[in-house]
Design a protein around this motif. Structure first.
Motif, PDB file in Angstrom:
ATOM      1  N   UNK A  29       0.926  -1.165   0.266  1.00 20.35           N
ATOM      2  CA  UNK A  29       0.497  -0.286   0.277  1.00 20.35           C
ATOM      3  C   UNK A  29       0.874   1.601  -0.008  1.00 20.35           C
ATOM      4  N   UNK A  30       0.246   2.395  -1.067  1.00 15.98           N
ATOM      5  CA  UNK A  30       1.770   3.761  -1.121  1.00 15.98           C
ATOM      6  C   UNK A  30       2.780   2.926  -1.461  1.00 15.98           C
ATOM      7  N   UNK A  31       2.649   2.035  -2.075  1.00 13.85           N
ATOM      8  CA  UNK A  31       4.642   1.754  -2.555  1.00 13.85           C
ATOM      9  C   UNK A  31       4.700   1.341  -1.543  1.00 13.85           C
ATOM     10  N   UNK A  32       4.861   0.391  -0.153  1.00 13.11           N
ATOM     11  CA  UNK A  32       5.430  -0.640   0.930  1.00 13.11           C
ATOM     12  C   UNK A  32       4.664  -1.305   0.658  1.00 13.11           C
ATOM     13  N   UNK A  33       5.094  -1.936   2.124  1.00 12.10           N
ATOM     14  CA  UNK A  33       4.670  -3.051   2.683  1.00 12.10           C
ATOM     15  C   UNK A  33       4.297  -2.695   3.784  1.00 12.10           C
ATOM     16  N   UNK A  34       2.397  -3.540   3.197  1.00  7.46           N
ATOM     17  CA  UNK A  34       1.849  -3.029   4.538  1.00  7.46           C
ATOM     18  C   UNK A  34       1.837  -3.812   5.972  1.00  7.46           C
ATOM     19  N   UNK A  35       2.616  -4.175   6.627  1.00  7.39           N
ATOM     20  CA  UNK A  35       3.119  -4.716   7.659  1.00  7.39           C
ATOM     21  C   UNK A  35       2.473  -3.941   9.192  1.00  7.39           C
ATOM     22  N   UNK A  36       1.965  -4.374   9.527  1.00 10.38           N
ATOM     23  CA  UNK A  36       1.343  -4.078  11.193  1.00 10.38           C
ATOM     24  C   UNK A  36       2.858  -3.309  12.122  1.00 10.38           C
ATOM     25  N   UNK A  37       2.161  -2.535  13.313  1.00  8.12           N
ATOM     26  CA  UNK A  37       3.387  -2.575  13.600  1.00  8.12           C
ATOM     27  C   UNK A  37       3.990  -2.983  14.005  1.00  8.12           C
ATOM     28  N   UNK A  38       3.786  -4.272  14.416  1.00 10.45           N
ATOM     29  CA  UNK A  38       5.142  -4.745  15.082  1.00 10.45           C
ATOM     30  C   UNK A  38       5.535  -6.314  14.260  1.00 10.45           C
ATOM     31  N   UNK A  39       4.835  -6.182  12.857  1.00 11.28           N
ATOM     32  CA  UNK A  39       5.132  -7.352  12.302  1.00 11.28           C
ATOM     33  C   UNK A  39       6.710  -7.386  11.937  1.00 11.28           C
ATOM     34  N   UNK A  40       7.359  -8.281  11.177  1.00 20.11           N
ATOM     35  CA  UNK A  40       8.484  -7.880  10.349  1.00 20.11           C
ATOM     36  C   UNK A  40       8.376 -10.011  10.246  1.00 20.11           C
ATOM     37  N   UNK A  41       9.460  -9.692   8.491  1.00 22.37           N
ATOM     38  CA  UNK A  41       9.489 -11.331   8.442  1.00 22.37           C
ATOM     39  C   UNK A  41      10.256 -12.012   8.216  1.00 22.37           C
ATOM     40  N   UNK A  42      10.389 -13.283   8.867  1.00 20.68           N
ATOM     41  CA  UNK A  42      11.681 -13.787   9.665  1.00 20.68           C
ATOM     42  C   UNK A  42      11.602 -15.387   8.380  1.00 20.68           C
ATOM     43  N   UNK A  43      12.935 -15.123   8.526  1.00 20.39           N
ATOM     44  CA  UNK A  43      13.090 -16.774   7.447  1.00 20.39           C
ATOM     45  C   UNK A  43      13.608 -18.116   8.872  1.00 20.39           C
ATOM     46  N   UNK A  44      12.964 -18.027   8.651  1.00 17.38           N
ATOM     47  CA  UNK A  44      13.150 -19.470   9.763  1.00 17.38           C
ATOM     48  C   UNK A  44      13.826 -20.832   9.487  1.00 17.38           C
ATOM     49  N   UNK A  45      15.112 -21.470  10.160  1.00 12.67           N
ATOM     50  CA  UNK A  45      16.030 -21.749   9.701  1.00 12.67           C
ATOM     51  C   UNK A  45      16.363 -23.012  10.143  1.00 12.67           C
ATOM     52  N   UNK A  46      15.438 -24.315  10.211  1.00 10.21           N
ATOM     53  CA  UNK A  46      15.680 -25.473  10.847  1.00 10.21           C
ATOM     54  C   UNK A  46      16.670 -26.493  10.602  1.00 10.21           C
ATOM     55  N   UNK A  47      17.561 -26.802   9.252  1.00  9.28           N
ATOM     56  CA  UNK A  47      18.469 -27.352   9.560  1.00  9.28           C
ATOM     57  C   UNK A  47      19.687 -26.625   9.355  1.00  9.28           C
ATOM     58  N   UNK A  48      20.687 -26.048   9.401  1.00  8.23           N
ATOM     59  CA  UNK A  48      21.750 -24.915   9.460  1.00  8.23           C
ATOM     60  C   UNK A  48      22.968 -25.590  10.271  1.00  8.23           C
ATOM     61  N   UNK A  49      23.606 -24.422   9.975  1.00  9.45           N
ATOM     62  CA  UNK A  49      24.036 -23.158   9.007  1.00  9.45           C
ATOM     63  C   UNK A  49      24.104 -24.016   7.961  1.00  9.45           C
ATOM     64  N   UNK A  50      23.193 -22.811   6.948  1.00  8.83           N
ATOM     65  CA  UNK A  50      22.827 -22.745   5.567  1.00  8.83           C
ATOM     66  C   UNK A  50      23.174 -21.521   4.795  1.00  8.83           C
ATOM     67  N   UNK A  51      22.778 -21.927   3.577  1.00  4.95           N
ATOM     68  CA  UNK A  51      22.445 -20.734   2.353  1.00  4.95           C
ATOM     69  C   UNK A  51      21.659 -20.595   2.050  1.00  4.95           C
ATOM     70  N   UNK A  52      20.365 -20.101   2.170  1.00  2.00           N
ATOM     71  CA  UNK A  52      19.363 -20.024   1.625  1.00  2.00           C
ATOM     72  C   UNK A  52      18.959 -18.965   0.348  1.00  2.00           C
ATOM     73  N   UNK A  53      17.858 -19.421  -0.323  1.00  2.00           N
ATOM     74  CA  UNK A  53      17.648 -18.623  -1.682  1.00  2.00           C
ATOM     75  C   UNK A  53      15.965 -18.085  -1.532  1.00  2.00           C
ATOM     76  N   UNK A  54      15.924 -17.051  -1.260  1.00  2.00           N
ATOM     77  CA  UNK A  54      14.703 -16.396  -1.467  1.00  2.00           C
ATOM     78  C   UNK A  54      13.719 -15.912  -2.338  1.00  2.00           C
ATOM     79  N   UNK A  55      12.870 -16.321  -3.261  1.00  2.00           N
ATOM     80  CA  UNK A  55      12.156 -15.682  -4.230  1.00  2.00           C
ATOM     81  C   UNK A  55      11.371 -14.249  -3.364  1.00  2.00           C
ATOM     82  N   UNK A  56      11.386 -13.651  -3.967  1.00  2.00           N
ATOM     83  CA  UNK A  56      10.441 -12.954  -4.631  1.00  2.00           C
ATOM     84  C   UNK A  56       9.479 -12.105  -5.678  1.00  2.00           C
ATOM     85  N   UNK A  57       8.155 -12.237  -5.546  1.00  2.00           N
ATOM     86  CA  UNK A  57       6.998 -12.019  -6.773  1.00  2.00           C
ATOM     87  C   UNK A  57       6.390 -10.597  -6.548  1.00  2.00           C
ATOM     88  N   UNK A  58       6.159  -9.373  -6.686  1.00  2.00           N
ATOM     89  CA  UNK A  58       5.254  -8.851  -6.102  1.00  2.00           C
ATOM     90  C   UNK A  58       4.284  -8.443  -8.167  1.00  2.00           C
TER      91      UNK A  58
END
Length: 132
Positions: free
Chosen positions: A100-129
């Motif tokens: 919204x308005x050119x920015x992620x419309x996250x709530x005040x306390x919201x962040x996005x986390x990668x949750x690693x369950x089998x590290x240490x590793x190099x992880x690839x994240x794809x973002x589609x907009x």
């Protein structure tokens, strides 16, 4: 629609890494509204929206450890990481966030986390907009 990727280096077996800014950077200039979907290309990591508070992040890691035992799974006979697959299955591989308005419309306390369950590793994240 645009698509981009980024990698995340993790440093321990079970941990969280804030990737909010990296997802936000994938939103093209001039895009007013739409959605951003982030997807981790691995079966032993996930993405979650949660508060970025160190004790809560530790609680999430403890919760996953308590919920899924480290050992005793059939898949462990293959490569010893069934717990990682099961934990990642609970989290899920993707999140979709409104723009919204050119920015992620996250709530005040919201962040996005990668949750690693089998590290240490190099992880690839794809973002589609997608949007207008």
């Amino acid at each position: 629609m645009t698509q981009s990727t980024f990698t995340v280096e993790t440093d321990s077996r079970l941990t969280t890494v804030d990737v909010t800014d990296r997802i936000a950077a994938a939103v093209p200039d001039g895009l007013e509204s739409g959605t951003a979907t982030a997807f981790v290309q691995h079966t032993t990591a996930g993405l979650a929206v949660q508060e970025d508070e160190p004790r809560l992040r530790g609680d999430l890691e403890s919760f996953l450890r308590d919920l899924v035992p480290d050992e005793g799974h059939a898949h462990d006979q293959l490569d010893g990481n069934a717990d990682s697959h099961l934990r990642a299955a609970l989290i899920g591989p993707d999140v979709t966030i409104p723009i919204a308005d050119g920015e992620l419309a996250l709530g005040t306390w919201q962040s996005v986390f990668l949750v690693e369950c089998d590290g240490p590793r190099t992880r690839t994240v794809v973002v589609t907009v997608a949007g207008e």
